[in-house]
Write an enzyme that holds these catalytic residues in place. Structure first.
Site, PDB file in Angstrom:
ATOM      1  N   ASP A  69      27.652  19.712  74.546  1.00 21.72           N
ATOM      2  CA  ASP A  69      28.860  20.601  74.745  1.00 21.72           C
ATOM      3  C   ASP A  69      30.081  20.004  74.100  1.00 21.72           C
ATOM      4  O   ASP A  69      30.570  18.880  74.388  1.00 21.72           O
ATOM      5  CB  ASP A  69      29.063  20.725  76.232  1.00 21.72           C
ATOM      6  CG  ASP A  69      30.133  21.651  76.597  1.00 21.72           C
ATOM      7  OD1 ASP A  69      31.013  22.109  75.825  1.00 21.72           O
ATOM      8  OD2 ASP A  69      30.214  22.079  77.610  1.00 21.72           O
TER       9      ASP A  69
ATOM     10  N   LYS B 237      35.060  28.198  56.798  1.00 20.32           N
ATOM     11  CA  LYS B 237      36.296  29.192  57.070  1.00 20.32           C
ATOM     12  C   LYS B 237      36.138  29.920  58.452  1.00 20.32           C
ATOM     13  O   LYS B 237      35.147  30.019  58.854  1.00 20.32           O
ATOM     14  CB  LYS B 237      36.700  29.995  56.026  1.00 20.32           C
ATOM     15  CG  LYS B 237      35.608  31.333  55.974  1.00 20.32           C
ATOM     16  CD  LYS B 237      35.860  32.229  54.780  1.00 20.32           C
ATOM     17  CE  LYS B 237      35.270  33.432  54.801  1.00 20.32           C
ATOM     18  NZ  LYS B 237      35.488  34.209  55.614  1.00 20.32           N
TER      19      LYS B 237
ATOM     20  N   HIS C 247      31.899  29.379  50.038  1.00 21.19           N
ATOM     21  CA  HIS C 247      30.485  29.884  49.391  1.00 21.19           C
ATOM     22  C   HIS C 247      30.842  30.684  48.070  1.00 21.19           C
ATOM     23  O   HIS C 247      29.754  30.445  47.331  1.00 21.19           O
ATOM     24  CB  HIS C 247      29.370  30.650  50.511  1.00 21.19           C
ATOM     25  CG  HIS C 247      29.782  31.930  50.826  1.00 21.19           C
ATOM     26  ND1 HIS C 247      30.563  32.400  51.813  1.00 21.19           N
ATOM     27  CD2 HIS C 247      29.118  32.957  50.130  1.00 21.19           C
ATOM     28  CE1 HIS C 247      30.729  33.715  51.573  1.00 21.19           C
ATOM     29  NE2 HIS C 247      29.933  34.158  50.723  1.00 21.19           N
TER      30      HIS C 247
ATOM     31  N   LYS D 163      28.553  30.203  43.811  1.00 19.60           N
ATOM     32  CA  LYS D 163      27.834  30.812  42.808  1.00 19.60           C
ATOM     33  C   LYS D 163      27.667  30.508  41.585  1.00 19.60           C
ATOM     34  O   LYS D 163      28.661  29.884  40.955  1.00 19.60           O
ATOM     35  CB  LYS D 163      28.364  32.224  43.248  1.00 19.60           C
ATOM     36  CG  LYS D 163      28.441  32.959  44.453  1.00 19.60           C
ATOM     37  CD  LYS D 163      29.047  34.281  44.609  1.00 19.60           C
ATOM     38  CE  LYS D 163      28.744  34.817  45.890  1.00 19.60           C
ATOM     39  NZ  LYS D 163      27.450  35.236  46.394  1.00 19.60           N
TER      40      LYS D 163
ATOM     41  N   HIS E 268      38.503  33.829  49.587  1.00 21.76           N
ATOM     42  CA  HIS E 268      37.539  34.216  48.550  1.00 21.76           C
ATOM     43  C   HIS E 268      38.241  34.456  47.196  1.00 21.76           C
ATOM     44  O   HIS E 268      37.911  34.124  46.326  1.00 21.76           O
ATOM     45  CB  HIS E 268      36.624  35.065  48.925  1.00 21.76           C
ATOM     46  CG  HIS E 268      35.783  34.657  50.095  1.00 21.76           C
ATOM     47  ND1 HIS E 268      35.312  33.193  50.295  1.00 21.76           N
ATOM     48  CD2 HIS E 268      34.817  35.068  51.035  1.00 21.76           C
ATOM     49  CE1 HIS E 268      34.275  33.170  51.161  1.00 21.76           C
ATOM     50  NE2 HIS E 268      34.179  34.219  51.889  1.00 21.76           N
TER      51      HIS E 268
ATOM     52  N   LYS F 145      35.329  46.372  53.876  1.00 21.97           N
ATOM     53  CA  LYS F 145      33.910  46.552  54.424  1.00 21.97           C
ATOM     54  C   LYS F 145      33.824  48.215  54.382  1.00 21.97           C
ATOM     55  O   LYS F 145      34.524  48.969  54.124  1.00 21.97           O
ATOM     56  CB  LYS F 145      34.067  46.080  55.886  1.00 21.97           C
ATOM     57  CG  LYS F 145      34.416  44.633  56.027  1.00 21.97           C
ATOM     58  CD  LYS F 145      33.971  44.134  57.327  1.00 21.97           C
ATOM     59  CE  LYS F 145      34.012  42.727  57.548  1.00 21.97           C
ATOM     60  NZ  LYS F 145      32.659  41.960  56.929  1.00 21.97           N
TER      61      LYS F 145
END
Length: 488
Positions: free
Chosen positions: A96, A150, A180, A184, A242, A342
């Site tokens: 914890d 992040k 991330h 790539k 990003h 989205k």
């Protein structure tokens, strides 16, 4: 399996994952570490220690990994013998983060003199607590490294607070702020494409380039992240990190070397050269959207306001498009269009560099639009395509746009590692180039904060767009008034 390679200092490796029972660890981190193990990119002395609040013994933990992580490994890369060998590296410590004695238990498990990598896959609010208690337990030394997921802050003051708190115990050279997208293959190849090819570099500037588009579109909605997402929004979740990092790689000047700080110095210059938005700029050059009920993936889906844990009067944006400029000689008057959202029509991340049309129309019957584009596709497939004009077969000089596809997968037979795998290997080997430096992070927030605050001042609701579309109509008008159009 290839023979394991050692890290540069020859120390045994203890990879310690906070939030080790969470979604990111199961879906991304452990599969990535398995692939690194499979291909011999982890030291033979590696141990992977996951922490969590569940009262599991090691057997229960391994059963949990079998159930929740194994399915995220590509079937062609999986074999039972390697998986069994990988499981032998795994340990579990109940911890914890609020309880100091639990860190004493972690200290007993971690090997003296090991190269410790602490991966903080937790809420950023816990970063300070974790680092303070790691130091108090004697687990932080000159060889330790910490990886920060992040979002790194909610705004500039909170980002500074996190950096100060982590920086009390870790030097900047020990801190790996992970994005991330920078792992790539195609993103990393962009530096070679730009600076390793003499045919491109002289053209990579105004007035040869008329505009640049960067799109990161997601087909999924907020799902189980709704509670977190509603206090964050698309600007903080995606664009501030990003998309700005992609913009930096497109726009940066040639670094003096491939040294991590030389590369990051040039990215920082881009961030500091981004034009700051006034309130009038925000009203004219930004578009916020929020998805409504629609059809995505051939299924009816709920709108954002119907998602669980989203307030019915939420003004959180699930879509952002904006036009910005970089105030340097290279990019003078070249618009950069950034877009993320989205519940878009499909998952797609790409960079589109539009070159200026020839100054004199020698071929008057040529179709309208942009003659030449460089399209760098990041996902779902990774590809680099150059669109040019060519003569149609037959008599006359009728032209048609054709695409030269730089097929990297056919050109290179080597396996293309997934982003998290590549970045975790970089952490193990001490490579900082593809991680954000503190001043980069703070410069990005310094640019984004006035936009977010400006939206609050203007008080406008996000524009609705149906799930399964390419966003609100206003985002298309943003480009149309400049004579451009989004490349889908």
């Amino acid at each position: 399996m290839n023979p394991s390679t050692e890290i540069e200092n020859g120390l045994p490796l203890d990879m310690i994952i906070f939030g080790g029972m969470g979604d990111l660890a199961m879906r991304k981190l452990l599969p990535a570490l398995y692939m690194a193990f499979l291909h011999g990119n982890l030291p033979a002395t590696t141990r992977i220690v996951s922490t969590g609040r569940q009262d599991f013994d090691r057997e229960a933990y391994l059963a949990h990994v079998e159930e929740n992580s194994r399915s995220f490994i590509t079937q062609s890369a999986f074999n039972d013998k390697t998986w069994d060998g990988f499981l032998k590296l795994l340990e579990y410590v109940r911890l914890d983060v609020q309880a100091a004695p639990d860190f004493g238990g972690l200290a007993q498990v971690s090997r003296p003199g090991a190269q410790r990598v602490f991966y903080l896959s937790t809420a950023p609010a816990l970063f300070t607590i974790i680092c303070d208690k790691l130091a108090a337990a004697g687990l932080v030394d000159g060889n330790a490294r910490v990886v920060l997921e992040k979002p790194l802050g909610h705004d500039l003051p909170s980002a500074i607070e996190i950096n100060e708190a982590v920086g009390k115990h870790f030097a900047e050279s020990q801190i790996y702020r992970i994005d991330h997208y920078l792992g790539k293959e195609t993103v990393q190849n962009l530096m070679v494409l730009r600076f390793g090819n003499s045919i491109l570099e002289p053209l990579w500037r105004a007035p040869n380039i008329s505009s640049v588009q960067i799109t990161v579109a997601e087909e999924l909605g907020v799902g189980s992240r709704a509670g977190f997402y509603d206090g964050t929004g698309a600007m903080r979740d995606m664009l501030q990190n990003h998309l700005l990092q992609l913009l930096c790689i497109v726009a940066m000047e040639p670094p003096t070397s491939l040294n991590a700080d030389a590369v990051r110095d040039e990215k920082l210059k881009v961030l500091r050269s981004l034009r700051r938005f006034t309130l009038a700029d925000i009203a004219r050059d930004t578009v916020r959207g929020q998805y409504t009920h629609g059809v995505s993936g051939n299924q009816e889906v709920e709108g954002y306001l119907e998602e669980r844990n989203v307030p019915e009067d939420s003004k959180t944006e699930t879509f952002v498009a904006l036009r910005t400029y970089i105030d340097t000689w290279r990019w003078s008057k070249v618009p950069f269009y950034l877009r993320t959202g989205k519940r878009m029509q499909r998952r797609s991340s790409k960079i589109v560099v539009e070159f200026a049309n020839p100054p004199f129309p020698l071929f008057p019957d040529a179709p309208g639009g942009v003659a030449n584009r460089l399209v760098i596709e990041l996902q779902p497939e990774e590809a680099i395509k150059l669109q040019i004009m060519a003569k149609q077969p037959g008599s006359g000089m009728q032209m048609q746009q054709v695409t030269l596809n730089l097929d990297l997968q056919s050109a290179f037979q080597q396996r293309r590692a997934e982003a998290y795998e590549r970045l975790l290997i970089d952490v193990v080997r001490g490579r900082l180039t593809h991680f954000m430096r503190r001043d980069e992070l703070e410069a990005a927030w310094a640019w984004a904060d006035p936009i977010i605050n400006g939206w609050t001042t203007l008080g406008e609701k996000p524009h609705p767009y149906p799930a399964g579309s390419w966003g609100p109509a206003e985002s298309f008008a943003l480009l149309a008034r400049d004579g451009h159009a989004w490349v889908e």
